[in-house]
Design an enzyme around this catalytic site. Sequence first.
Site: not given
Length: 270
Positions: A2-3
């Site tokens: 997840p960014e």
Amino acid sequence: MPELPEVETTRRGLIAAMEGVRIDHAVVRERRMRQPISRALPKCVAGLTIRALTRRAKYLLIDCGAGTLIVHLGMSGRLWLVDRDTPAEKHDHFDLALANGKTVRLRDPRRFGLVLWQTGDALQHRLLASLGPEPLSTDFNGAALYNATRKRSAAIKFVIMDSHVVVGVGNIYASEALFRAGISPRIAARRLTRARCDALAHAIRETLGAAITAGGSSIRDYVGGDGMAGNFQSNFAVYDRAGQPCKRCGTMIKRLLQGQRSTFYCPTCQ
């Protein structure tokens, strides 16, 4: 992994159900995360009211007044709302049960995430204190990027992924932003002119903003805090498109390895 867009989408999906709500109790099923979850954490948070749910870089900050829960999703984590009586599954390591009948649940198969309790100013925690500017804030612009790159001989892709330069630009969005700016991922950062730094800073903001609007990228099993998958992957210009034609010029997208990570780019447009 997840960014920033996925973490921000998670925050937005949780905020209505969490802010102003009292924590009934916390459940820790597995302490062995990237750093062990404190045995005292359930006692620390029980009965507290959540004042705010914010984000710094890829960290979610749950402000409970007496302290702050700092949550990181690691490589494969997800944080989302379930009903109180929803059975936990194998990799559901942490629950925050709320007085409104909802539970905020952390699932992390690889256990690279974090759930930390911090008293005092959460932004002074050692994981947060030295971070660079937020890419969507006024603190990040072409001038800031230009100043940060003057002595950097590393490839520009590495530099914009450095959280001391700007936070939250992970592998996917670095490739996408560099394409938007028309900059090769291999060029030495110090070779960028001020004009190109202006273009890249704008492309980073534009790329991350579009990804947030689309709910992030669901290329494996990511879902937001409301349980919905993201859709930005359908808008990728270069990421994971090696061998496919560039949407701008028709040249085949290429892939290269930089620091054991895949980089995707158009050899004509960049």
